[in-house]
Motif scaffolding. Structure first.
Motif, PDB file in Angstrom:
ATOM      1  N   UNK A  73      39.661  36.493  37.059  1.00  0.00           N
ATOM      2  CA  UNK A  73      39.751  36.123  38.470  1.00  0.00           C
ATOM      3  C   UNK A  73      38.901  34.901  38.816  1.00  0.00           C
ATOM      4  N   UNK A  74      38.289  34.293  37.817  1.00  0.00           N
ATOM      5  CA  UNK A  74      37.415  33.158  38.079  1.00  0.00           C
ATOM      6  C   UNK A  74      38.183  32.010  38.727  1.00  0.00           C
ATOM      7  N   UNK A  85      37.014  41.122  48.005  1.00  0.00           N
ATOM      8  CA  UNK A  85      35.544  41.125  48.035  1.00  0.00           C
ATOM      9  C   UNK A  85      34.915  42.407  47.465  1.00  0.00           C
ATOM     10  N   UNK A  86      35.493  43.554  47.747  1.00  0.00           N
ATOM     11  CA  UNK A  86      34.913  44.803  47.267  1.00  0.00           C
ATOM     12  C   UNK A  86      35.011  44.916  45.747  1.00  0.00           C
ATOM     13  N   UNK A  87      36.151  44.527  45.180  1.00  0.00           N
ATOM     14  CA  UNK A  87      36.300  44.577  43.722  1.00  0.00           C
ATOM     15  C   UNK A  87      35.395  43.566  43.041  1.00  0.00           C
ATOM     16  N   UNK A  88      35.292  42.392  43.608  1.00  0.00           N
ATOM     17  CA  UNK A  88      34.404  41.371  43.047  1.00  0.00           C
ATOM     18  C   UNK A  88      32.951  41.806  43.104  1.00  0.00           C
ATOM     19  N   UNK A  89      32.541  42.398  44.228  1.00  0.00           N
ATOM     20  CA  UNK A  89      31.157  42.878  44.357  1.00  0.00           C
ATOM     21  C   UNK A  89      30.888  44.016  43.376  1.00  0.00           C
TER      22      UNK A  89
END
Length: 180
Positions: A73-74, A85-89
């Protein structure tokens, strides 16, 4: 060995068909690095698990899927959605926790410690996963798992018998189960 047994049981009871793609010379050369990474990760992870508590081992091993998720996902493209945002965090938290555990629990002297083998296992797991993406496309994940299991049994069984490590599991100390 467990993957081979499960594959044979699934085919015997015919719950579903799992055909294995035949391997030719070019296909074998294409998947050989993945087979080596898989076998090396088996050895490294078993050495790490012999010395570290299971909770630390699992927490640090979760860095592999979190890191690959962040790697994917970069750079979002038109075919991939951006990171919610929640998955990335969550992925960043898993990565920070795993790295923090390794740094805080170990000294910088990694010689033959469980953390050294844990890091080797993580690198090999990551390399095997990333190699599977560029290997021959005709091999599905089931094919790669099957061939990796066969390859590791062929390599590790004679080596463990020669090094007299094959029956050390029978000398398992039950007082070590509290780490489990």
């Amino acid at each position: 060995l467990a993957a081979l047994v499960i594959y044979k049981l699934l085919n015997v009871f015919k719950t579903s068909t799992y055909p294995i793609t035949p391997v030719d010379r070019a296909g074998f050369i294409s998947i050989l690095p993945g087979l080596l990474f898989y076998t090396t990760s088996l050895v490294a992870n078993s050495k790490a698990l012999a010395e570290l508590p299971v909770c630390i081992y699992l927490a640090v091993q979760n860095c592999v899927p979190a890191g690959i998720f962040l790697f994917d996902r970069l750079y979002p493209s038109s075919t991939r959605l951006p990171v919610p945002p929640l998955q990335g965090a969550g992925a960043v938290l898993v990565m920070l926790t795993g790295v923090g555990l390794v740094i805080s629990e170990s000294s910088l002297d990694f010689q033959e410690s469980g953390y050294f083998w844990l890091i080797v296992g993580i690198v090999c797991n990551s390399a095997a996963t990333l190699h599977a993406r560029i290997a021959d496309a005709r091999f599905k994940s089931w094919d790669r798992l099957y061939f990796s299991s066969v390859f590791s049994v062929i390599i590790l069984a004679p080596a463990s018998l020669y090094l007299e490590e094959a029956f050390q599991a029978l000398q398992f100390r039950h007082d070590r189960q509290e780490l489990f």
